[in-house]
Design an enzyme around this catalytic site. Structure first.
Site, short mmCIF file in Angstrom:
data_model
loop_
_atom_site.label_atom_id
_atom_site.label_comp_id
_atom_site.label_asym_id
_atom_site.label_seq_id
_atom_site.Cartn_x
_atom_site.Cartn_y
_atom_site.Cartn_z
N ASP A 217 0.86 -1.18 0.00
CA ASP A 217 0.00 0.00 0.00
C ASP A 217 0.90 1.24 0.00
O ASP A 217 2.03 1.15 -0.46
CB ASP A 217 -0.96 -0.03 1.20
CG ASP A 217 -2.28 0.66 0.92
OD1 ASP A 217 -2.26 1.88 0.71
OD2 ASP A 217 -3.33 0.00 0.91
N HIS A 240 2.22 1.85 -3.15
CA HIS A 240 1.30 2.77 -3.81
C HIS A 240 1.82 4.20 -3.80
O HIS A 240 1.09 5.13 -4.10
CB HIS A 240 -0.08 2.71 -3.15
CG HIS A 240 -0.77 1.40 -3.34
ND1 HIS A 240 -2.01 1.13 -2.81
CD2 HIS A 240 -0.39 0.27 -3.99
CE1 HIS A 240 -2.38 -0.11 -3.13
NE2 HIS A 240 -1.40 -0.65 -3.84
#
Length: 391
Positions: A217, A240
């Protein structure tokens, strides 16, 4: 010269008066039965209690070896600085149920002058939890535990240690002041769900320096109330990217301001540097004074992105624009390779358009050609080489 000596002497006496001695007391967890291949939950708790009561600076030592540990919560206020020196590998139970549904595996709160150091590893053993994570389709999904939660600390340092395979966020920083991560490591595979590397919320003066983050993430994410944040010399990937937000989902959020991201490298990430807010949300607290400088992108999906229509898993609607005002944002000297032709996306709110956005010396390519910029509800100032906006 005499004045300098007198001041130094005064400071020394002040430190001695506060902490009793410049020498640290060392507490090895062996003192309380902590041994390799055994559960050290109670041993670490007892060591903390002794250290917290000490009027002398104390170092808690977890030697090399592999240890088991259940969920633990330690807190202050304490009477003197504490250092937790970890040289071994500490493993969480792989099954979330074994931790009595604790939302934090290791929780430290209300402490001043804390240091966590060493070359050890906090291993969350999260693979089973990732497979069971259904939060993309289930709004009442079971919460998984963070590896490390630091709540309401002042003057804290985390250096050199590794957090690995957390079930949820690796690190959560809440309500802290003057907190530094240096030489820190985060390790988890790209498909690990919701494993943000370091999440910061309602904290001031947080520095993330010389750190490597590989996760599933955001490498770094800023929640509401984050102020005076520095992210420098960080390598991110997989993950991310480095994100501000998401914000605007809740009505009582606090402003986010004064971020510097500098000399960072992002490799094979889903996003590069990003600001994200929810549409149709009640939150109105502004985001301002964001600076992204000297960033190298290596095959990044969305290198530069402002997304004010952020809506993962379609858990919201886009009938109303975001109410979060974004202003004073600079993207400067961003170079490297993009996996998409639109390497710059600035999708601002139609309700409160972005102000003071600058693109300066953007040298990104897609398949060897210059990238495009897609913009809405913003008129960025372009200096040096940078793509012109397209609607």
């Amino acid at each position: 010269m005499d004045m300098k000596l007198n001041m130094a002497t005064f400071v020394l006496f002040l430190l001695l008066a506060i902490f009793g001695s410049t020498q640290s007391v060392v507490i090895d967890i062996k003192k309380f039965g902590g041994a390799p291949n055994a559960d050290i939950t109670q041993a670490l708790t007892k060591a903390w209690d002794e250290a917290c009561a000490s009027t002398t600076a104390t170092k808690i030592v977890i030697p090399s070896g592999t240890y088991k540990m259940n969920a633990i919560q330690v807190k202050g206020p304490c009477k003197a600085p504490i250092e937790i020196n970890v040289e071994g590998t500490i493993q969480a139970p792989p099954d979330s149920n074994a931790m009595n549904d604790a939302y934090e595996w290791i929780k430290i709160e209300h402490v001043d002058f804390l240091t966590v150091s060493g070359h050890g590893v906090f291993d969350g053993q999260g693979a089973k939890a990732w497979k069971e994570n259904d939060c993309g389709s289930n709004k009442k999904c079971k919460k998984r535990s963070f590896n490390l939660s630091f709540n309401f600390l002042k003057h804290a340092t985390v250096r050199d240690i590794t957090t690995k395979d957390s079930k949820n966020f690796h690190v959560n920083v809440l309500g802290c002041t003057n907190f530094t991560f240096d030489g820190f490591h985060v390790s988890a595979p790209a498909d690990s769900i919701n494993t943000d590397g370091i999440h910061i919320g309602r904290s001031t003066d947080v520095k993330i320096l010389n750190t490597n983050i590989a996760t599933g993430d955001d490498c770094v994410s800023l929640g509401d109330g984050s102020k005076q944040i520095t992210v420098q010399n960080v390598i991110c990937g997989p993950g991310h990217g480095i994100s501000v937000g998401s914000l605007g989902k809740y009505p009582e959020e606090e402003p986010v301001e004064h971020l510097l991201v500098k000399n960072c490298t992002l490799k094979n990430t889903d996003n590069g540097v990003r600001i994200k807010t929810w549409p149709s949300g009640p939150g109105t607290s502004p985001i301002t004074d964001m600076h992204f400088e000297d960033v190298n992108m290596v095959d990044v999906m969305n290198p530069i992105i402002i997304d004010q229509e952020y809506c993962p898993w379609n858990q919201c609607d886009k009938k109303a624009p975001s109410k979060v005002k974004i202003s004073k944002v600079t993207f400067k000297n961003i170079k490297g390779t993009s996996k998409t032709k639109e390497g710059v996306i600035l999708m601002c709110s139609s309700g409160v358009p972005c102000d003071g956005v600058e693109l300066s010396d953007i040298n990104l390519t897609f398949n060897g050609a210059p990238i495009d910029a897609k913009c809405a509800n913003v008129k960025p100032l372009i200096t040096g080489k940078a793509p012109a906006c397209k609607a």
